[in-house]
Structures are given as C-alpha cells and as structure tokens.
Scaffold this motif. Structure first.
Motif, mmCIF file in Angstrom:
data_model
loop_
_atom_site.group_PDB
_atom_site.id
_atom_site.type_symbol
_atom_site.label_atom_id
_atom_site.label_comp_id
_atom_site.label_asym_id
_atom_site.label_seq_id
_atom_site.Cartn_x
_atom_site.Cartn_y
_atom_site.Cartn_z
ATOM 1 N N ASP A 88 51.250 15.214 -7.762
ATOM 2 C CA ASP A 88 52.399 14.546 -8.598
ATOM 3 C C ASP A 88 52.611 15.659 -9.482
ATOM 4 O O ASP A 88 51.993 16.532 -9.477
ATOM 5 C CB ASP A 88 51.748 13.723 -8.383
ATOM 6 N N ALA A 89 53.583 15.865 -10.589
ATOM 7 C CA ALA A 89 54.096 16.676 -11.633
ATOM 8 C C ALA A 89 52.672 17.485 -12.036
ATOM 9 O O ALA A 89 52.375 18.440 -12.388
ATOM 10 C CB ALA A 89 55.094 16.293 -12.271
ATOM 11 N N GLY A 145 52.683 7.433 -15.090
ATOM 12 C CA GLY A 145 53.427 8.246 -16.129
ATOM 13 C C GLY A 145 53.172 7.524 -17.432
ATOM 14 O O GLY A 145 53.993 7.174 -17.770
ATOM 15 N N ALA A 188 58.262 17.361 -16.757
ATOM 16 C CA ALA A 188 58.380 16.253 -15.771
ATOM 17 C C ALA A 188 57.658 15.395 -16.033
ATOM 18 O O ALA A 188 57.635 13.906 -16.523
ATOM 19 C CB ALA A 188 58.360 16.485 -14.807
ATOM 20 N N HIS A 224 57.303 11.126 -15.469
ATOM 21 C CA HIS A 224 57.577 11.205 -13.885
ATOM 22 C C HIS A 224 56.149 10.880 -12.562
ATOM 23 O O HIS A 224 55.511 11.293 -13.184
ATOM 24 C CB HIS A 224 58.584 12.972 -12.674
ATOM 25 N N SER A 225 56.660 9.919 -11.677
ATOM 26 C CA SER A 225 55.037 9.325 -10.844
ATOM 27 C C SER A 225 55.638 9.141 -9.860
ATOM 28 O O SER A 225 56.424 8.397 -9.179
ATOM 29 C CB SER A 225 54.489 8.319 -12.133
ATOM 30 N N TRP A 226 54.162 10.506 -9.166
ATOM 31 C CA TRP A 226 54.507 10.123 -7.525
ATOM 32 C C TRP A 226 53.524 8.657 -7.245
ATOM 33 O O TRP A 226 54.581 7.843 -6.439
ATOM 34 C CB TRP A 226 53.768 11.056 -6.570
ATOM 35 N N GLN A 256 56.030 4.627 -8.253
ATOM 36 C CA GLN A 256 56.508 4.725 -7.172
ATOM 37 C C GLN A 256 56.115 3.756 -6.236
ATOM 38 O O GLN A 256 56.784 2.760 -5.590
ATOM 39 C CB GLN A 256 57.471 5.687 -6.042
#
Length: 417
Positions: A58-59, A144, A175, A180-182, A185
């Motif tokens: 992830d970011a 996130g 991000a 933003h968060s893998w 989701q």
C-alpha cells in the motif's frame, strides 16, 4: 475440523534469515522505515511469492500476501503483525505474528486445502513507538486512518519526518494522508495476531499458549519536566528549597501508591516512570536540582481506570507544586484506546486449544499491538500469546518453536471456516 500441521521448517528458516544480518551485533534492530525493517519486508514478499501467494503493497509501505479462497466474495481473514523492532531488541516481537500467517498457509497448501475464504497475511510498518512518537502507525495507515499531521512526526534518532522516511522506502505519503488504503477496500471477516508474551505469566505457569482478552490503552507524557530553583547545596535550608528532584520523587511515589491501591480493588493498570535526568549542562555535585526531566507511561484495559489515574496525576502534581514551590510541565500527550478482543473468537480459540490438547489460559495484554487498531475500528480481532523465556524488548527475547507451532495450530484450525 481438519488438523493441519504448520510448516515449522519454513518458520525456522524465516526466523534464521531475519536474524542473520545481526549476527555480529547486540540484539536485533529493525528500524521503522529504515534499512532493517525494509530488508525484513523484502524477505516477507520473497517468501510469500515463493508460496504462490499474491503480494500487494500500500501507499504506506505495508505489505500483504493473499491466499485465494474458494469463495472470494466472502470477507477475508487477516493474519499479521509488524516487522520493526526496538533498538537492540529480539527477533520474535512482531515478526512471529507475520511468520505465523505464512506458516499456517503453507501448511494448508501442503495438505492440498483451499480455504473457504481469502486469507491475507499482513506485514505492518512502524508498530514500535520507540522510533516515532505515535501508536500503530503501520496498521492505522493500512486502514486509511493517518492524518497529515501524523506524517510530520519525526523519528527519534534521525530527526526526519515520517513522510520523508516513508518516501525513502517507496511509499507515497501524500496518498496516505488522503486516506488511500489497499486493505480498506477489502471486507474483513476478522483479524488474528500471534505474538510472544512480553511478560512471565505463561512461562511461570508452564503453559504454551495465552488467549488474549483485551489490549490495554494508555496515556503517555514523553517529555515531562519538573521545574524548581537551582541553589547551593550547603547554603539553602530545607524550608527554603524548591528542589525539582524531590518534588518529582514525591509525584512518582504517589503514583506508585495509587497504582497499588487500585490493585487492591481488582483494577488492573501499569504505571511506569523513566528517562529521569537533570540537565548535564547545569547539574553539579554542589547544586540543588532546579530541573528534572522524566517520562510517564500509564496503561490499563479500563478507560475508567485510565481516566482516574490521569486525574490523580494532575491533582497530585498541582498539590506538590504548591507545597514545594515548583512547577510541573508534562509536555505533549499521546494516547491509545483500550481494545477488547472478540468474545466469540476468544471462546472459539479456547475451544480449539482444548480440542487440540494445548495447555492454555486467558490473559490480558498490557502492551499495545496492531490488533488494537482493528478492534477499535469495529473489526473482530483476536490475539494469541506464545510463552517466551526472557521477556521482551531485549536481545535475550526467546520463543520455542514447539510453542510457536501450538499457536499456529490454533490459527490453522480457525481459518478453515
């Protein structure tokens, strides 16, 4: 339940590889968002891909390995922990939870079993707040939850910001601050974290496994000071002194006595005072201390107990300051919320451990762990403790692979559902 033997040969190899770079050093130092942690993450990705798992980053630089389930529409199991360590720590704090996930999945794959739902193994960043003065940076970023101001906190040894260190390790702090968060989701069924016990309970009671009921929250003052008045050690009578050190000692002892009183009431907490020092540029043999610095770390599973102890701290500091003519400056405050484990998962783990013939007991966690992030986000979470022989956050940290295997057996049985 199909009992699946964990791949302990894989675990032994991974623990050896994680420790190898530190063979000529004292302890293990996998610095958060530094070369030590980065190398461990690369080892995690290589191992996961060799098992045929999907890998993702992830970011924030957290890494994830996915074992596909039969029904990918179902919420996934998440198994994981962190790969950073304290300076000159041990090889198992954090890493055992990551290796446990890979070891359990390797056992399933060797047995030809495809799990019902996806299983995600997570390697989180920066759990140890020794490096950055904030809790659960990796797991919070995975959901996130980091704010822009969190990315400005500086690492204790370098003075550089979390955002800069994150960028060095291939992350994208902009991000992250945008949320933003893998992992965010993905629908999650529950989060599991295996960890060495960081106290002596399991070893003393000769039990391999602990099933955790909850994780303590905390409040912390890392840069506290008591400010009094410097004076000549032979020329100022006691009645005229404003001795910062004696005032600090009175506060520390008052906190100790209040902690003991709470224990007699069955209220669990820990109170730790440390990093005590007078300023080297000013202190001397023949001077009354005019300033003393210290830090304070208070923990409990109970929000009410934390609140009580903080109110006691403020009231006692004010009383001592008035009586002794000093001033307490507690400095910046950081805190974390207590995190209960899932009652359903706790009971299920108890039942599985009994069915598997594993000696175990329930116990709380006084230390913080990434599982707290998920519990406080409303995701069912459960921790398992494996006994260790020499405490934690030190080079002698230990864990028998046979005990580790018992914890992984419970996880492997649990994740088949």
């Amino acid at each position: 339940m199909n009992e699946i033997p964990p791949d302990i040969a894989l675990a032994e190899r991974l623990f050896t590889e994680l420790a190898a770079p530190y063979a000529q050093q004292v302890g293990i130092t996998r610095d958060a968002y530094g070369p030590g942690e980065q190398a461990a993450h690369e080892r995690f990705v290589d191992t996961a891909e060799a098992l045929g798992l999907e890998t993702h980053a992830d970011a924030a630089g957290n890494h994830f390995a996915v074992c596909r389930g039969r029904d990918r529409s179902l919420p996934a199991w998440l198994i994981g922990s962190h790969l950073d360590s304290v300076p000159q720590g041990g090889n198992y704090d954090g890493a055992a939870g990551v290796v446990a996930g890979l070891t359990a999945i390797a056992g399933l794959l060797s047995a030809g079993i495809t799990p019902r739902r996806d299983i995600i193994v997570a390697a989180f960043r920066a759990e140890e707040s020794t490096w950055f003065p904030a809790s659960y940076l990796g797991s919070r970023s995975a959901l996130g939850q980091l704010r822009a101001e969190d990315l400005e906190v500086t690492r204790a040894d370098t003075g550089r910001s979390l955002g800069d260190h994150m960028r060095d390790c291939g992350g994208d702090p902009e991000a992250v601050s945008a949320g933003h968060s893998w992992l965010g989701q993905r629908a999650l069924h529950a989060m599991l974290e295996l960890h060495i016990e960081q106290g002596p309970t399991l070893e003393t009671e000769e039990l391999a496994l602990g099933i955790v009921t909850g994780i303590a929250g905390s409040f912390r003052y890392r840069q506290a000071r008591c400010l009094g008045e410097w004076g000549h050690s032979g020329a100022v009578a006691r009645a005229h002194r404003h001795d910062a050190l004696m005032a600090f000692c009175e506060l520390a002892l008052a906190l100790e006595r209040e902690w003991a009183a709470l224990e007699t009431q069955g209220r669990s907490a820990t109170v730790t005072v440390g990093q005590i020092a007078t300023p080297p540029a000013q202190h001397a043999f023949s001077k009354i201390p005019g300033e003393v610095g210290f830090c304070l770390d208070v923990r409990s599973e109970s929000p009410e107990t934390l609140g009580h102890l903080e109110r006691f701290l403020f009231a006692t500091a004010e009383r001592i300051a008035d009586e002794r003519g000093v001033r307490f400056d507690l400095g910046p405050r950081t805190a974390s919320q207590p995190a209960p484990m899932s009652p359903a998962l706790t009971e299920r783990c108890r039942a599985l451990a009994s069915e598997l013939g594993i000696a175990h007991r329930l116990l709380p966690s006084g230390a913080g762990h990434d599982a707290a992030t998920f519990s406080n986000a409303g995701i069912p979470a459960q921790m398992l403790f494996v006994r260790n022989q020499h405490g934690s956050h030190n080079p002698d940290e230990a864990m028998r692979l046979a005990d580790f295997a018992e914890g992984v057996r419970v996880i492997a049985a649990l994740i088949q559902a």
